[in-house]
Design a protein around this motif. Structure first.
Motif, PDB file in Angstrom:
ATOM      1  N   ALA A  12       0.840  -1.197   0.000  1.00  0.00           N
ATOM      2  CA  ALA A  12       0.000   0.000   0.000  1.00  0.00           C
ATOM      3  C   ALA A  12       0.872   1.243   0.000  1.00  0.00           C
ATOM      4  O   ALA A  12       0.621   2.206  -0.718  1.00  0.00           O
ATOM      5  N   ARG A  13       1.969   1.208   0.834  1.00  0.00           N
ATOM      6  CA  ARG A  13       2.875   2.352   0.858  1.00  0.00           C
ATOM      7  C   ARG A  13       3.558   2.549  -0.498  1.00  0.00           C
ATOM      8  O   ARG A  13       3.901   3.639  -0.888  1.00  0.00           O
ATOM      9  N   ALA A  14       3.759   1.413  -1.187  1.00  0.00           N
ATOM     10  CA  ALA A  14       4.442   1.492  -2.480  1.00  0.00           C
ATOM     11  C   ALA A  14       3.507   2.006  -3.583  1.00  0.00           C
ATOM     12  O   ALA A  14       3.910   2.091  -4.731  1.00  0.00           O
ATOM     13  N   GLY A  15       2.274   2.341  -3.248  1.00  0.00           N
ATOM     14  CA  GLY A  15       1.365   2.918  -4.242  1.00  0.00           C
ATOM     15  C   GLY A  15       0.471   1.909  -4.922  1.00  0.00           C
ATOM     16  O   GLY A  15      -0.150   2.226  -5.924  1.00  0.00           O
ATOM     17  N   LEU A  16       0.379   0.695  -4.378  1.00  0.00           N
ATOM     18  CA  LEU A  16      -0.494  -0.318  -4.953  1.00  0.00           C
ATOM     19  C   LEU A  16      -1.751  -0.448  -4.104  1.00  0.00           C
ATOM     20  O   LEU A  16      -1.689  -0.360  -2.871  1.00  0.00           O
ATOM     21  N   GLY A  17      -2.871  -0.670  -4.755  1.00  0.00           N
ATOM     22  CA  GLY A  17      -4.119  -0.888  -4.043  1.00  0.00           C
ATOM     23  C   GLY A  17      -5.053  -1.730  -4.876  1.00  0.00           C
ATOM     24  O   GLY A  17      -4.765  -2.035  -6.040  1.00  0.00           O
ATOM     25  N   GLY A  18      -6.186  -2.108  -4.305  1.00  0.00           N
ATOM     26  CA  GLY A  18      -7.178  -2.857  -5.061  1.00  0.00           C
ATOM     27  C   GLY A  18      -6.638  -4.169  -5.611  1.00  0.00           C
ATOM     28  O   GLY A  18      -5.958  -4.927  -4.921  1.00  0.00           O
ATOM     29  N   LEU A  19      -6.902  -4.418  -6.889  1.00  0.00           N
ATOM     30  CA  LEU A  19      -6.514  -5.687  -7.508  1.00  0.00           C
ATOM     31  C   LEU A  19      -4.998  -5.879  -7.576  1.00  0.00           C
ATOM     32  O   LEU A  19      -4.504  -6.972  -7.248  1.00  0.00           O
ATOM     33  N   PRO A  20      -4.205  -4.850  -7.974  1.00  0.00           N
ATOM     34  CA  PRO A  20      -2.752  -5.053  -7.985  1.00  0.00           C
ATOM     35  C   PRO A  20      -2.207  -5.488  -6.624  1.00  0.00           C
ATOM     36  O   PRO A  20      -1.359  -6.370  -6.528  1.00  0.00           O
ATOM     37  N   GLN A  21      -2.740  -4.853  -5.578  1.00  0.00           N
ATOM     38  CA  GLN A  21      -2.295  -5.197  -4.231  1.00  0.00           C
ATOM     39  C   GLN A  21      -2.633  -6.642  -3.897  1.00  0.00           C
ATOM     40  O   GLN A  21      -1.816  -7.379  -3.339  1.00  0.00           O
ATOM     41  N   ARG A  22      -3.850  -7.067  -4.274  1.00  0.00           N
ATOM     42  CA  ARG A  22      -4.270  -8.435  -3.981  1.00  0.00           C
ATOM     43  C   ARG A  22      -3.400  -9.449  -4.731  1.00  0.00           C
ATOM     44  O   ARG A  22      -3.027 -10.489  -4.186  1.00  0.00           O
ATOM     45  N   LEU A  23      -3.059  -9.135  -5.962  1.00  0.00           N
ATOM     46  CA  LEU A  23      -2.248 -10.046  -6.761  1.00  0.00           C
ATOM     47  C   LEU A  23      -0.856 -10.216  -6.164  1.00  0.00           C
ATOM     48  O   LEU A  23      -0.291 -11.318  -6.175  1.00  0.00           O
ATOM     49  N   VAL A  24      -0.306  -9.126  -5.639  1.00  0.00           N
ATOM     50  CA  VAL A  24       1.009  -9.209  -4.997  1.00  0.00           C
ATOM     51  C   VAL A  24       0.914 -10.013  -3.713  1.00  0.00           C
ATOM     52  O   VAL A  24       1.754 -10.874  -3.412  1.00  0.00           O
ATOM     53  N   GLN A  25      -0.133  -9.753  -2.916  1.00  0.00           N
ATOM     54  CA  GLN A  25      -0.329 -10.488  -1.655  1.00  0.00           C
ATOM     55  C   GLN A  25      -0.473 -11.990  -1.893  1.00  0.00           C
ATOM     56  O   GLN A  25       0.059 -12.797  -1.144  1.00  0.00           O
ATOM     57  N   ASP A  26      -1.188 -12.358  -2.957  1.00  0.00           N
ATOM     58  CA  ASP A  26      -1.420 -13.775  -3.236  1.00  0.00           C
ATOM     59  C   ASP A  26      -0.234 -14.439  -3.925  1.00  0.00           C
ATOM     60  O   ASP A  26      -0.264 -15.647  -4.200  1.00  0.00           O
ATOM     61  N   VAL A  28       0.658 -13.969  -6.959  1.00  0.00           N
ATOM     62  CA  VAL A  28       0.380 -14.176  -8.384  1.00  0.00           C
ATOM     63  C   VAL A  28       1.389 -13.425  -9.230  1.00  0.00           C
ATOM     64  O   VAL A  28       1.791 -13.862 -10.311  1.00  0.00           O
ATOM     65  N   VAL A  29       1.818 -12.257  -8.738  1.00  0.00           N
ATOM     66  CA  VAL A  29       2.760 -11.425  -9.485  1.00  0.00           C
ATOM     67  C   VAL A  29       3.678 -10.717  -8.475  1.00  0.00           C
ATOM     68  O   VAL A  29       3.276 -10.465  -7.328  1.00  0.00           O
ATOM     69  N   ASN A  30       4.905 -10.427  -8.899  1.00  0.00           N
ATOM     70  CA  ASN A  30       5.788  -9.702  -7.962  1.00  0.00           C
ATOM     71  C   ASN A  30       5.512  -8.200  -8.031  1.00  0.00           C
ATOM     72  O   ASN A  30       4.901  -7.705  -8.984  1.00  0.00           O
ATOM     73  N   GLU A  31       5.982  -7.493  -7.031  1.00  0.00           N
ATOM     74  CA  GLU A  31       5.658  -6.071  -6.884  1.00  0.00           C
ATOM     75  C   GLU A  31       6.188  -5.232  -8.046  1.00  0.00           C
ATOM     76  O   GLU A  31       5.515  -4.325  -8.543  1.00  0.00           O
TER      77      GLU A  31
END
Length: 580
Positions: A12-26, A28-31
């Motif tokens: 979130a601090r890195a400027g990601l939210g919503g779907l991009p954030q979820r994909l990184v958390q899971d 699925v994709v790196n930051e």
């Protein structure tokens, strides 16, 4: 738990939210990849998901599952959906192209949209405003969504509004010529030269060629006007132009085919040649017929390249092909092809003619009309109005030292007798008849009045055929059919014991309802000495059929079962074109 919270806060601090954030958390994709895709999507004003998948950083299925989980939106496999053109027309092409969403179905006042990124609320709001309906998102895989939207826009492209030119094709300046030298009547010239009408008709014709259609139907009714294409033997609606334009569309088509546009009371026939490039031209056979609410115009598409496919592409079993080739190599005799309209008889005949078409062979054909232009073959269009009948054309051919003669259809005793005499006097004759199977063809000739001994000594081969839709190789699926059901369908007991694999349609983005193209089903029956004796003795079609079966001839049903067993078509399709 703490690690997940820490990761969420860092992204979130890195400027990601919503779907991009979820994909990184899971995972699925790196930051880094998420940031790169997000930046690229903002620069190109496109979808984050599309950019992410295009870069290869994630798979469409994984993204769809993550999006569904994150936002509580249902997920759907587009391969299981048959696109409803009535639903897609509710949303303008401009919005569909802009947002890359797919109207899937409606329930009352709610429209369900297929999306790959459910956070695209701007798209949902715009479509909600345009349609005046409640909108709900359903998550689908991005690659399948893009293909479905492209296919849908191709179909929508044939509607009257917003017609765009084909890439590299000038829809107004397309080279089109009629089949006759008669000048069209000047009445209504302004109407038929209307640029939108010209573009619409040309677009429909090009779309039909691209989609492999065999016919185009322009049909006027009291309150609607519809355009349908026959694709793989099945009619499908592709456009509903305003009913007020029915007269202009009919006039345009009649001018293109050099018909009398002032005459709307009687049927007319004509031709159109559309040149697509320096090396390829497509012929259309045009038929107009007056109906209650205007003229129905049907265009039959005649592609000469079909006759050049070669005999291996038609679907003959190896032993059937050998019999056909052996009879084509004979210096004399008659080969008859039989089947209903649209069963591929013309292609079978022209494939044979193409094999025989050599420098040392004189080939003449009489047709009504000539459907495929074959260089090296002398083709004649019969014209009953001036006395140029099949019989008179045949008589003329026989005075010009022919080697091979093709008669479009044997319709009467006079034509049959001349064709048989030609086959008896050193010529190879090819023709067609309308009967259900090969044995009935011989009895049909007797019913016409041809002498049995003339049939027995001249007819050498009869081919009965049907066309069945071919299963799509990309999505066909195996079906479990009980042995008893296979037995009832007619499969041989020995093959059932060895195990038979039956396939059925599923449907995907590459086909139409699980089918793509058609395959021929054939009964290839040589007229043997035994069959000749049955004809001479006055036997019926059943006697001939029994004798042919003993000689190893497959009937249409048996040949169709072989296609099912080979995975080329389905039992359902076979049952629709042959008798159980």
């Amino acid at each position: 738990m703490n690690e997940n919270v820490s990761l969420a806060s860092s992204t979130a601090r890195a400027g990601l939210g919503g779907l991009p954030q979820r994909l990184v958390q899971d995972g699925v994709v790196n930051e880094t990849a998420a940031h790169a895709a997000l930046k690229l999507a903002q620069e190109k004003k496109s979808s984050f998901v599309s950019q992410l998948i295009a870069s290869g950083a994630a798979k469409g299925r994984d993204v769809a599952v993550a999006a569904s989980t994150e936002f509580g939106v249902p997920i759907f496999d587009l391969d299981a959906l048959t696109i409803d053109f009535e639903v897609t027309r509710m949303v303008s092409d401009k919005l569909l192209s802009k947002h890359r969403v797919l109207p899937m179905f409606r329930r009352g006042k709610r429209l369900f949209l297929g999306v790959s990124d459910p956070t695209n609320l701007h798209a949902l709001d715009e479509i909600k405003f345009q349609t005046g309906m409640g909108v709900e998102a359903i998550v689908v895989e991005d690659e399948k969504l893009q293909k479905a939207v492209d296919r849908m826009l191709e179909q929508a492209d044939t509607a009257m509004p917003g017609l765009g030119d084909e890439e590299g094709v000038d829809l107004e300046g397309l080279e089109v010529s009629g089949g006759d030298d008669v000048e069209a009547d000047a009445v209504g010239r302004d109407d038929v030269e209307d640029a939108p009408i010209v573009r619409f008709v040309n677009k429909i014709m090009l779309d039909a060629i691209r989609r492999g259609a065999s016919d185009i139907h322009f049909e006027p009714y009291e309150k609607i006007y519809r355009v349908r294409l026959r694709i793989d033997g099945v009619l499908r609606e592709v456009a509903q132009p305003p009913v007020q334009l029915g007269g202009k569309l009919a006039a345009r088509l009649k001018v293109m085919s050099r018909l009398d546009i002032a005459e709307r009371r009687v049927p007319q026939d004509g031709r159109i040649k559309m040149r697509l490039s320096k090396t390829r031209a497509i012929d259309f056979r045009v038929s107009s017929c007056p109906t209650l609410y205007g003229e129905k115009i049907v265009l039959r598409i005649l592609d000469p390249s079909q006759a050049m496919l070669g005999i291996d592409a038609l679907g003959y079993e190896p032993f059937q092909k050998d019999i056909y080739m052996a009879n084509l190599a004979r210096p004399q005799g008659m080969i008859l092809v039989t089947g209903p309209t649209g069963s591929g008889k013309t292609v079978s005949l022209y494939t044979g003619l193409n094999i025989l078409n050599r420098e040392d062979t004189n080939i003449s054909t009489a047709e009504d009309p000539a459907e495929i232009n074959l260089p090296g073959v002398n083709q004649v269009n019969v014209n009953n109005k001036v006395g140029l009948t099949f019989a008179s054309a045949l008589r003329a051919f026989l005075r010009q030292d022919p080697d091979v003669v093709m008669v479009g259809e044997i319709r009467d005793l006079e034509t049959a007798e001349i064709a048989i005499k030609a086959a008896q006097t050193g010529h190879l004759v090819l023709s067609t008849l309308h009967t259900n199977d090969a044995p009935q063809t011989l009895t049909r000739l007797i019913d016409m009045g041809v002498k049995p001994y003339a049939i027995a000594t001249s007819v050498s081969l009869i081919i009965a055929q049907r066309l069945a839709r071919r299963l799509c190789p990309s999505c066909k699926q195996p079906i479990d059919v009980p042995a008893e059901a296979l037995r009832k369908e007619g499969f041989p007991e020995a093959e059932i014991a060895r195990g038979i694999k039956v396939f059925g349609p599923k449907g995907c983005s590459a086909c139409t309802e699980g089918y793509k193209g058609r395959v021929g089903i054939y009964q290839v029956m040589p007229v043997t000495e035994e069959i000749g004796r049955i004809i001479m003795a006055g036997g019926n079609a059943i006697d001939i059929s029994d004798a042919a079966a003993k000689a190893g001839v497959w009937d249409l049903r048996r040949a169709g079962l072989a296609k099912v067993q080979a995975g080329m078509t389905s039992l359902e399709e076979l049952n629709s074109v042959t008798i159980e």
